[in-house]
Design a protein around this motif. Structure first.
Motif, PDB file in Angstrom:
ATOM      1  N   PHE A 180       5.831   0.650   2.969  1.00 33.04           N
ATOM      2  CA  PHE A 180       6.162  -0.782   3.034  1.00 33.04           C
ATOM      3  C   PHE A 180       5.554  -1.704   2.236  1.00 33.04           C
ATOM      4  CE2 PHE A 180       5.762   1.100   7.484  1.00 33.04           C
ATOM      5  CZ  PHE A 180       7.116   0.827   7.776  1.00 33.04           C
ATOM      6  N   VAL A 181       4.649  -1.008   1.295  1.00 28.56           N
ATOM      7  CA  VAL A 181       4.124  -1.938   0.279  1.00 28.56           C
ATOM      8  C   VAL A 181       4.652  -1.532  -1.222  1.00 28.56           C
ATOM      9  CG1 VAL A 181       1.807  -2.637  -0.934  1.00 28.56           C
ATOM     10  CG2 VAL A 181       1.938  -2.343   1.639  1.00 28.56           C
ATOM     11  N   LEU A 214      -9.123   1.594   1.420  1.00 29.00           N
ATOM     12  CA  LEU A 214      -9.157   2.330   0.660  1.00 29.00           C
ATOM     13  C   LEU A 214      -7.836   2.876  -0.173  1.00 29.00           C
ATOM     14  CD1 LEU A 214     -11.320   5.491   1.169  1.00 29.00           C
ATOM     15  CD2 LEU A 214     -11.589   3.740  -0.281  1.00 29.00           C
ATOM     16  N   ASN A 215      -6.629   2.247   0.686  1.00 26.11           N
ATOM     17  CA  ASN A 215      -5.205   2.122   0.328  1.00 26.11           C
ATOM     18  C   ASN A 215      -4.713   0.936  -0.066  1.00 26.11           C
ATOM     19  OD1 ASN A 215      -4.080   5.368   0.232  1.00 26.11           O
ATOM     20  ND2 ASN A 215      -5.659   5.255   1.789  1.00 26.11           N
ATOM     21  N   GLY A 216      -5.654  -0.001  -0.146  1.00 29.98           N
ATOM     22  CA  GLY A 216      -5.063  -1.248  -0.252  1.00 29.98           C
ATOM     23  C   GLY A 216      -4.749  -2.187   0.876  1.00 29.98           C
ATOM     24  N   THR A 238      -8.979  -5.020  -2.252  1.00 33.81           N
ATOM     25  CA  THR A 238      -8.286  -6.143  -1.713  1.00 33.81           C
ATOM     26  C   THR A 238      -8.429  -7.276  -2.690  1.00 33.81           C
ATOM     27  OG1 THR A 238     -10.320  -6.592  -0.340  1.00 33.81           O
ATOM     28  CG2 THR A 238      -8.300  -5.819   0.937  1.00 33.81           C
ATOM     29  N   ASP A 239      -9.758  -7.165  -3.657  1.00 38.75           N
ATOM     30  CA  ASP A 239      -9.963  -8.462  -4.247  1.00 38.75           C
ATOM     31  C   ASP A 239      -9.287  -8.124  -5.728  1.00 38.75           C
ATOM     32  OD1 ASP A 239     -13.203  -7.244  -5.593  1.00 38.75           O
ATOM     33  OD2 ASP A 239     -11.267  -6.363  -5.600  1.00 38.75           O
ATOM     34  N   SER A 247      -0.821  -8.084  -0.388  1.00 36.46           N
ATOM     35  CA  SER A 247      -1.735  -7.914   0.819  1.00 36.46           C
ATOM     36  C   SER A 247      -0.780  -7.453   2.118  1.00 36.46           C
ATOM     37  CB  SER A 247      -2.238  -9.353   1.286  1.00 36.46           C
ATOM     38  OG  SER A 247      -3.030  -9.441   2.493  1.00 36.46           O
ATOM     39  N   PHE A 248      -1.367  -6.541   2.655  1.00 41.88           N
ATOM     40  CA  PHE A 248      -0.751  -5.901   3.726  1.00 41.88           C
ATOM     41  C   PHE A 248      -1.465  -5.719   4.945  1.00 41.88           C
ATOM     42  CE2 PHE A 248       1.446  -2.844   6.205  1.00 41.88           C
ATOM     43  CZ  PHE A 248       3.141  -3.173   6.328  1.00 41.88           C
ATOM     44  N   ASP A 249      -1.209  -6.670   5.966  1.00 37.13           N
ATOM     45  CA  ASP A 249      -2.120  -6.997   6.993  1.00 37.13           C
ATOM     46  C   ASP A 249      -1.752  -5.822   8.350  1.00 37.13           C
ATOM     47  OD1 ASP A 249      -3.609  -8.637   5.849  1.00 37.13           O
ATOM     48  OD2 ASP A 249      -2.166 -10.164   6.241  1.00 37.13           O
TER      49      ASP A 249
END
Length: 301
Positions: free
Chosen positions: A294-295, A137-139, A67-68, A90-92
């Motif tokens: 989706f990402v 782990l998959n962002g 995420t960073d 970023s995917f929440d």
């Protein structure tokens, strides 16, 4: 005369030393150049065996993006898909557990020594932290709606059938605080091991199924998202998804709180006999499928 020579000598020495003195002063152009230090790459280890026993399976490496934004090497066991591409944005994701105390018999037995399909301690909600870790782990930024909804339902003097009504209040409160790209209401099916499990490359996975309430205004959007994700899952592990179950009519909910968001999906993961390892492997595949669909916007063809 001697005095004048001394003064002249002092001036000569001063002018001779002036360039040297100037070079030592901290002017901007005289700062010492420091080469940038390369950031050390972190290594994260992920195993399909999340219990204390070490797996003897071979390991392979892939890369994801944390995420960073730092590149991170992930070591994953053979048999779990490792073809994850870095999630660039970023995917929440919000985890909801409407039937929070649903559990798997092998998991409940290993944690409490009691064989059960519902447990107030060893259950889906208690598994959420590991689920979050696989998503990260998959962002993906995964967060759990940390409410024991079944316990809250009982506290209000209602039956299990009212769990969706109880959950609705808490989901609404959370959505007022933050907007999510995807909301997953995670359940456990009541089917036996044969129907709820798939073997791929000699490794067992808990099957998934998506339940869509056909009586809500977001029906078409919910269905589109579920279809895309179901296809993405089967692309990674063939037949891991049993597809879409549409619910409407008398005696069923028909909405499942999916009217609260066009991105709210109800997913069943495994059945009562699935092991902890089988469930977590599927969670890892689900995270990859979401990142891919989706990402990273991969097609499902």
């Amino acid at each position: 005369m001697l005095k004048k020579l001394k003064i002249l000598s002092v001036f000569l020495v001063f002018f001779f030393m002036l360039p040297i003195i100037t070079g030592l002063l901290p002017f901007p152009n005289n700062e010492k150049y420091e080469p940038p230090i390369a950031e050390e790459k972190q290594v994260v280890y992920a195993s399909t065996n999340v219990q204390s026993e070490q797996s003897s399976e071979e390991v392979t490496a892939t890369q994801v993006t944390t995420t960073d934004g730092a590149a991170t090497e992930v070591i994953a066991t053979e048999g779990s898909a490792t073809d994850v591409k870095p999630a660039m944005d970023s995917f929440d994701v919000l985890f909801v557990f409407t039937h929070s105390q649903e559990t798997y018999k092998p998991f409940a037995e290993s944690q409490t020594g009691t064989v059960a399909v519902y447990d107030d301690k060893a259950n889906l909600l208690s598994m959420s932290q590991v689920m979050e870790d696989y998503f990260k782990l998959n962002g993906l930024n995964a967060t759990t709606l940390d409410v024991d909804i079944m316990a809250e339902t009982v506290k209000q003097g209602k039956t299990m059938a009212s769990s969706y009504s109880t959950a609705r209040t808490f989901i609404n409160q959370e959505l007022k605080k933050k907007e999510y790209d995807l909301i997953l209401d995670i359940h456990r099916d009541a089917t036996g091991h044969k129907k709820s499990t798939i073997s791929y490359n000699n490794v067992g996975y808990a099957k998934t199924a998506f339940v869509i309430g056909a009586e809500n205004p977001n029906y078409k959007s919910n269905l589109t998202h579920a279809n895309s994700l179901s296809q993405a899952l089967n692309k990674i592990v063939p037949n891991i998804s049993r597809g879409i179950i549409e619910k409407s009519g008398d005696g069923v909910d028909g909405v499942y709180n999916q009217d609260l968001s066009s991105n709210l999906l109800l997913i069943e993961i495994g059945g009562i006999d699935n092991t902890e390892d089988e469930v977590y492997r599927t969670i890892a595949v689900l995270a990859q499928a979401i990142a891919n669909t989706f990402v990273n916007k991969e097609g499902n063809a």
